[in-house]
Design a protein around this motif. Structure first.
Motif, PDB file in Angstrom:
ATOM      1  N   PHE A   1       0.756  -1.047   0.012  1.00 24.03           N
ATOM      2  CA  PHE A   1      -0.009  -0.028   0.118  1.00 24.03           C
ATOM      3  C   PHE A   1       0.895   1.250  -0.172  1.00 24.03           C
ATOM      4  CE2 PHE A   1      -2.744  -3.196   2.127  1.00 24.03           C
ATOM      5  CZ  PHE A   1      -3.826  -2.936   1.284  1.00 24.03           C
ATOM      6  N   LEU A   2       0.328   2.354  -0.340  1.00 27.21           N
ATOM      7  CA  LEU A   2       1.041   3.639  -0.362  1.00 27.21           C
ATOM      8  C   LEU A   2       0.186   4.482   0.700  1.00 27.21           C
ATOM      9  CD1 LEU A   2       1.539   4.461  -4.028  1.00 27.21           C
ATOM     10  CD2 LEU A   2       3.240   3.887  -2.386  1.00 27.21           C
ATOM     11  N   LEU A   3       1.056   4.997   1.647  1.00 28.31           N
ATOM     12  CA  LEU A   3       0.334   5.725   2.797  1.00 28.31           C
ATOM     13  C   LEU A   3       0.434   7.328   2.398  1.00 28.31           C
ATOM     14  CD1 LEU A   3       2.167   4.173   5.881  1.00 28.31           C
ATOM     15  CD2 LEU A   3      -0.219   4.140   5.510  1.00 28.31           C
ATOM     16  N   ASN A   4      -0.621   8.044   1.882  1.00 25.36           N
ATOM     17  CA  ASN A   4      -0.738   9.396   1.435  1.00 25.36           C
ATOM     18  C   ASN A   4      -1.098  10.096   2.766  1.00 25.36           C
ATOM     19  OD1 ASN A   4      -0.458  11.516  -0.206  1.00 25.36           O
ATOM     20  ND2 ASN A   4      -2.346  11.033  -1.243  1.00 25.36           N
ATOM     21  N   CYS A   5      -0.112  10.837   3.442  1.00 28.75           N
ATOM     22  CA  CYS A   5      -0.529  11.290   4.729  1.00 28.75           C
ATOM     23  C   CYS A   5      -1.417  12.496   4.349  1.00 28.75           C
ATOM     24  CB  CYS A   5       0.618  11.833   5.311  1.00 28.75           C
ATOM     25  SG  CYS A   5       1.447  10.694   6.423  1.00 28.75           S
ATOM     26  N   PHE A   6      -0.994  13.814   4.304  1.00 27.43           N
ATOM     27  CA  PHE A   6      -2.121  14.941   4.151  1.00 27.43           C
ATOM     28  C   PHE A   6      -2.239  15.266   2.941  1.00 27.43           C
ATOM     29  CE2 PHE A   6       0.596  15.884   8.323  1.00 27.43           C
ATOM     30  CZ  PHE A   6      -0.608  15.426   9.041  1.00 27.43           C
ATOM     31  N   VAL A   7      -3.584  14.680   2.304  1.00 22.02           N
ATOM     32  CA  VAL A   7      -4.005  14.890   1.383  1.00 22.02           C
ATOM     33  C   VAL A   7      -4.141  16.407   0.583  1.00 22.02           C
ATOM     34  CG1 VAL A   7      -5.878  14.205  -0.552  1.00 22.02           C
ATOM     35  CG2 VAL A   7      -5.412  12.843   1.430  1.00 22.02           C
ATOM     36  N   ARG A   8      -4.674  17.158   1.383  1.00 20.85           N
ATOM     37  CA  ARG A   8      -4.803  18.590   0.976  1.00 20.85           C
ATOM     38  C   ARG A   8      -3.863  19.604   1.352  1.00 20.85           C
ATOM     39  NH1 ARG A   8     -11.344  19.157   2.147  1.00 20.85           N
ATOM     40  NH2 ARG A   8     -11.912  17.599   0.769  1.00 20.85           N
ATOM     41  N   SER A   9      -3.042  19.174   2.457  1.00 19.48           N
ATOM     42  CA  SER A   9      -1.893  20.106   3.213  1.00 19.48           C
ATOM     43  C   SER A   9      -0.741  19.449   3.004  1.00 19.48           C
ATOM     44  CB  SER A   9      -2.454  20.485   4.413  1.00 19.48           C
ATOM     45  OG  SER A   9      -3.850  20.871   4.345  1.00 19.48           O
ATOM     46  N   HIS A  10       0.091  19.079   1.896  1.00 19.06           N
ATOM     47  CA  HIS A  10       1.409  18.579   1.846  1.00 19.06           C
ATOM     48  C   HIS A  10       2.378  19.438   2.718  1.00 19.06           C
ATOM     49  CE1 HIS A  10       0.664  15.027  -0.316  1.00 19.06           C
ATOM     50  NE2 HIS A  10      -0.361  15.402  -1.073  1.00 19.06           N
ATOM     51  N   THR A  11       2.273  20.735   2.525  1.00 18.89           N
ATOM     52  CA  THR A  11       3.030  21.529   3.153  1.00 18.89           C
ATOM     53  C   THR A  11       3.185  21.301   4.649  1.00 18.89           C
ATOM     54  OG1 THR A  11       1.171  23.308   3.159  1.00 18.89           O
ATOM     55  CG2 THR A  11       3.018  23.463   1.608  1.00 18.89           C
ATOM     56  N   TRP A  12       2.125  20.691   5.315  1.00 25.22           N
ATOM     57  CA  TRP A  12       2.184  20.577   6.591  1.00 25.22           C
ATOM     58  C   TRP A  12       3.356  19.399   7.213  1.00 25.22           C
ATOM     59  CZ3 TRP A  12      -3.205  19.105   9.216  1.00 25.22           C
ATOM     60  CH2 TRP A  12      -4.254  20.392   8.924  1.00 25.22           C
ATOM     61  N   GLU A  13       3.573  18.329   6.096  1.00 25.51           N
ATOM     62  CA  GLU A  13       4.363  17.527   6.488  1.00 25.51           C
ATOM     63  C   GLU A  13       5.732  17.742   7.166  1.00 25.51           C
ATOM     64  OE1 GLU A  13       4.794  14.551   3.430  1.00 25.51           O
ATOM     65  OE2 GLU A  13       2.366  14.357   3.315  1.00 25.51           O
ATOM     66  N   LEU A  14       6.353  18.989   6.446  1.00 27.72           N
ATOM     67  CA  LEU A  14       7.969  19.092   7.105  1.00 27.72           C
ATOM     68  C   LEU A  14       7.644  19.866   8.209  1.00 27.72           C
ATOM     69  CD1 LEU A  14      10.126  19.725   3.888  1.00 27.72           C
ATOM     70  CD2 LEU A  14      10.495  18.206   5.758  1.00 27.72           C
ATOM     71  N   SER A  15       6.717  20.956   8.285  1.00 29.26           N
ATOM     72  CA  SER A  15       6.632  21.772   9.516  1.00 29.26           C
ATOM     73  C   SER A  15       6.096  20.864  10.857  1.00 29.26           C
ATOM     74  CB  SER A  15       5.587  22.621   9.093  1.00 29.26           C
ATOM     75  OG  SER A  15       4.503  22.280   8.682  1.00 29.26           O
ATOM     76  N   PHE A  16       5.187  19.665  10.260  1.00 26.50           N
ATOM     77  CA  PHE A  16       4.866  18.858  11.481  1.00 26.50           C
ATOM     78  C   PHE A  16       5.819  17.958  11.989  1.00 26.50           C
ATOM     79  CE2 PHE A  16       2.028  15.114  12.485  1.00 26.50           C
ATOM     80  CZ  PHE A  16       1.583  15.677  13.711  1.00 26.50           C
ATOM     81  N   SER A  17       6.783  17.584  10.912  1.00 24.65           N
ATOM     82  CA  SER A  17       7.849  16.358  11.313  1.00 24.65           C
ATOM     83  C   SER A  17       8.823  17.017  12.395  1.00 24.65           C
ATOM     84  CB  SER A  17       8.701  16.364  10.195  1.00 24.65           C
ATOM     85  OG  SER A  17       9.375  17.296   9.762  1.00 24.65           O
ATOM     86  N   LEU A  18       9.051  18.059  12.730  1.00 25.50           N
ATOM     87  CA  LEU A  18      10.017  18.709  13.836  1.00 25.50           C
ATOM     88  C   LEU A  18       9.278  18.425  15.243  1.00 25.50           C
ATOM     89  CD1 LEU A  18      12.477  19.695  14.705  1.00 25.50           C
ATOM     90  CD2 LEU A  18      11.743  22.089  14.668  1.00 25.50           C
ATOM     91  N   PRO A  19       8.065  19.045  15.546  1.00 26.97           N
ATOM     92  CA  PRO A  19       7.447  18.734  16.793  1.00 26.97           C
ATOM     93  C   PRO A  19       7.035  17.330  16.868  1.00 26.97           C
ATOM     94  CG  PRO A  19       5.986  20.139  15.247  1.00 26.97           C
ATOM     95  CD  PRO A  19       7.288  20.055  14.757  1.00 26.97           C
ATOM     96  N   LEU A  20       6.727  16.898  15.971  1.00 31.23           N
ATOM     97  CA  LEU A  20       6.489  15.273  16.067  1.00 31.23           C
ATOM     98  C   LEU A  20       7.691  14.324  16.389  1.00 31.23           C
ATOM     99  CD1 LEU A  20       4.219  13.032  15.585  1.00 31.23           C
ATOM    100  CD2 LEU A  20       4.996  12.705  13.300  1.00 31.23           C
ATOM    101  N   SER A  21       8.908  14.708  15.774  1.00 30.79           N
ATOM    102  CA  SER A  21      10.043  13.990  16.307  1.00 30.79           C
ATOM    103  C   SER A  21      10.478  14.235  17.463  1.00 30.79           C
ATOM    104  CB  SER A  21      11.135  14.184  15.118  1.00 30.79           C
ATOM    105  OG  SER A  21      11.372  15.722  14.990  1.00 30.79           O
ATOM    106  N   LEU A  22      10.286  15.673  18.129  1.00 30.64           N
ATOM    107  CA  LEU A  22      10.629  15.904  19.381  1.00 30.64           C
ATOM    108  C   LEU A  22      10.019  15.046  20.205  1.00 30.64           C
ATOM    109  CD1 LEU A  22      11.054  19.703  19.042  1.00 30.64           C
ATOM    110  CD2 LEU A  22      12.955  18.041  19.690  1.00 30.64           C
ATOM    111  N   LEU A  23       8.463  15.011  19.844  1.00 30.62           N
ATOM    112  CA  LEU A  23       7.466  14.221  20.964  1.00 30.62           C
ATOM    113  C   LEU A  23       7.863  13.058  21.132  1.00 30.62           C
ATOM    114  CD1 LEU A  23       3.989  15.936  19.940  1.00 30.62           C
ATOM    115  CD2 LEU A  23       4.827  15.754  22.359  1.00 30.62           C
ATOM    116  N   PHE A  24       8.274  12.446  19.869  1.00 31.94           N
ATOM    117  CA  PHE A  24       8.865  10.806  19.779  1.00 31.94           C
ATOM    118  C   PHE A  24      10.089  10.814  20.836  1.00 31.94           C
ATOM    119  CE2 PHE A  24      11.499   7.861  17.648  1.00 31.94           C
ATOM    120  CZ  PHE A  24      10.699   6.571  18.096  1.00 31.94           C
TER     121      PHE A  24
END
Length: 315
Positions: A16-39
């Motif tokens: 399968f292909l996981l297509n995260c944010f369908v309408r807001s691909h720009t979210w992905e990079l900006s969301f990755s920093l707080p997500l990695s910090l939380l992780f």
């Protein structure tokens, strides 16, 4: 309907292909920093808590064993979901194999249900500690923790097995793009050409039965605790008990609220951006995991002292 349509795994879909944010691909990079910090916060805090409880003999008590179970569940949930999401964000590696997808689906459903069940056992532990303090050592024993662990494992391992089995037996007609960052049951089964009513019903009924019953019992425990606490006459006892149980209850409420909001956004999905439930689904696997060791662990005096002693030994 042919046997192939009814039958087992469709040969047309091997991944399968996981297509995260369908309408807001720009979210992905900006969301990755707080997500990695939380992780990293979740992994670090839970690891410190587990090591402290393991090495400190004074923490070899039922209450801390239950905390260890919670930390282990949090670590597994984080490792199952977040690294794959970060890999998608950073390297665009969206592919996930057929079997890995259904394994992830099973672990997520099983371990979230186990976490809910652990919260319930911990609420019972606090209820006995505050409402029946003299009987606490004879009720909450090491044997009780072993029985509770077996119950947590058996109930949730068995009851969540049908979820990936039902989904993996669907016919996918070559459709392989999942509009989610993770292999959530409803996101995957939506790609199928078959009728998915049974999947939806089992997910809905199973989820509400397991998590709903846990939540009712948790709420009942804390109601009885509150009633007992308000009767206490000792100075400072009320404040201390309310501080401990209040923070626990807020965390459980947070765990349940994200889940509830996620369910509601799925129900009213036409009015909400499809990216909102996806975002909530990811956050639900990391925020409670990051907060649990802090609220349950570090705010507990004995654990704080245990960590300080270990740091002194380390230095």
């Amino acid at each position: 309907m042919t046997a192939h349509q009814n039958g087992t795994i469709s040969s047309e879909v091997s991944d399968f292909l996981l297509n995260c944010f369908v309408r807001s691909h720009t979210w992905e990079l900006s969301f990755s920093l707080p997500l990695s910090l939380l992780f990293f916060l979740a992994m670090g805090a839970n690891s410190v808590l587990l090591i402290t409880i393991w090495l400190e003999a004074s923490l070899h008590e039922p209450m801390y064993y239950l905390l260890s179970i919670l930390s282990l569940l949090d670590i597994v949930l984080c490792l199952t979901v977040i690294p794959k999401v970060l890999v998608i964000f950073w390297f665009e590696l969206k592919s996930i194999s057929f079997y890995a997808c259904f394994l992830q689906m099973y672990i997520m459903n099983c371990f979230l249900a186990m976490e809910s069940c652990t919260f319930m056992v911990m609420a019972y532990d606090r209820y006995v500690a505050i409402c029946h303090p003299l009987r606490y050592p004879s009720i909450i024993t090491d044997q009780f923790v072993v029985k509770a662990a077996i119950f947590i494992l058996a109930r949730n391992v068995i009851s969540t097995v049908p979820i990936p089995i039902l989904s993996s037996r669907l016919h996918y007609c070559g459709r392989k793009v999942i509009e989610n960052c993770i292999c959530a049951n409803m996101s995957v089964s939506r790609l199928s050409c078959n009728d998915v009513t049974i999947n939806r019903l089992y997910q809905f009924a199973g989820g509400w039965t397991l998590l709903g019953s846990d939540l009712i019992l948790i709420f009942l425990s804390y109601t009885l605790i509150l009633r007992a606490v308000l009767r206490l006459k000792a100075e400072g006892a009320v404040a201390k008990a309310l501080s401990t149980c209040g923070s626990h209850f807020i965390l459980i409420l947070f765990f349940s609220t994200i889940l509830l909001v996620f369910v509601l956004t799925h129900v009213v999905k036409k009015k909400v951006s499809p990216d909102v439930p996806v975002l909530l689904n990811v956050l639900h696997h990391v925020i409670p995991a990051a907060l649990n060791p802090i609220v349950y662990g570090v705010r507990t005096q004995e654990i704080k002292q245990g960590i300080q002693r270990l740091l002194k030994k380390g230095w």
